[in-house]
Scaffold this motif. Sequence first.
Motif, PDB file in Angstrom:
ATOM      1  N   ASP A 104       4.246   4.163  -3.244  1.00  0.00           N
ATOM      2  CA  ASP A 104       4.033   3.287  -2.127  1.00  0.00           C
ATOM      3  C   ASP A 104       5.306   1.890  -2.452  1.00  0.00           C
ATOM      4  O   ASP A 104       5.167   1.631  -3.486  1.00  0.00           O
ATOM      5  CB  ASP A 104       2.710   2.657  -2.148  1.00  0.00           C
ATOM      6  CG  ASP A 104       1.709   3.398  -1.667  1.00  0.00           C
ATOM      7  OD1 ASP A 104       1.889   4.650  -1.292  1.00  0.00           O
ATOM      8  OD2 ASP A 104       0.448   3.231  -1.618  1.00  0.00           O
ATOM      9  N   ASP A 130       3.719   7.077   9.667  1.00  0.00           N
ATOM     10  CA  ASP A 130       2.677   6.406   8.714  1.00  0.00           C
ATOM     11  C   ASP A 130       3.378   6.531   7.238  1.00  0.00           C
ATOM     12  O   ASP A 130       3.161   5.874   6.456  1.00  0.00           O
ATOM     13  CB  ASP A 130       1.172   7.039   8.886  1.00  0.00           C
ATOM     14  CG  ASP A 130       0.527   6.927  10.253  1.00  0.00           C
ATOM     15  OD1 ASP A 130       0.941   5.717  10.686  1.00  0.00           O
ATOM     16  OD2 ASP A 130      -0.419   7.277  10.477  1.00  0.00           O
ATOM     17  N   ARG A 134       4.432   3.824   4.529  1.00  0.00           N
ATOM     18  CA  ARG A 134       3.919   3.909   3.147  1.00  0.00           C
ATOM     19  C   ARG A 134       4.789   3.746   2.128  1.00  0.00           C
ATOM     20  O   ARG A 134       5.007   3.070   1.283  1.00  0.00           O
ATOM     21  CB  ARG A 134       3.055   5.192   3.032  1.00  0.00           C
ATOM     22  CG  ARG A 134       2.402   5.261   1.527  1.00  0.00           C
ATOM     23  CD  ARG A 134       1.620   6.540   1.109  1.00  0.00           C
ATOM     24  NE  ARG A 134       2.587   7.809   1.098  1.00  0.00           N
ATOM     25  CZ  ARG A 134       3.288   7.929  -0.172  1.00  0.00           C
ATOM     26  NH1 ARG A 134       3.296   6.951  -1.111  1.00  0.00           N
ATOM     27  NH2 ARG A 134       4.157   8.859  -0.431  1.00  0.00           N
TER      28      ARG A 134
END
Length: 213
Positions: A104, A130, A134
């Motif tokens: 991340d 998404d 991340r």
Amino acid sequence: MPKDFNLKNLFQDLEYTIFGTEAHAFLWKIFPPTKDATVLEAGCGCGKFGIAYALAGCPATMFDIDPQVVAYARRIRDAVNALSGSSIVAHIRIGDIHSMTYPDGFFDLVFNEGVPQHFPDEDRRQRIIDHMVRVSRNTVVVIGNNGLRLEEQEADKSFNFTYMGMPPHRKCFTPEELEMRLKKAGLMRVQVEGITPGKIENSFLIGGYGRKE
């Protein structure tokens, strides 16, 4: 691989990489090349953006799901190295945007051109963004064809070629949908702009971007 693997295309993409395009200028405006900033081109195609960042001093990581595309991008990188007499930091490998293993917040900038639009399924196109968010610690940029243009709407209906691992059809983002999906992925200060001059509805390409707080 949709694009013919020949010298004409190789030289054209090499020219785009070295001298830039309107899409390069857009990326540079959102995230100017800064020495040692890390960038990820997630779905790189010929790699003309990631390699350009590497040439400007940003360590670049690029991947694509199609081995032929990766081989082509490596040829662009090797040609840039030969012409510049240096060895830019541009790691190009085979990879899948749906199964990235980077930690991340690993990259300062994560971007691509024309990748989410190749997945008409609503859940998958959101998941791609998404995943990009991340692994970014700062900025995410998505560039694609403009779904407001009638030409692109008609092209969506007849689009029937693809890279390995991608659906044969596409659905271009409208500026409104792209803004919505970037916000849904958790980005702040989201904006969507036309990349070519003039009104956004007439721009061939649009670019959406946001930052993580």
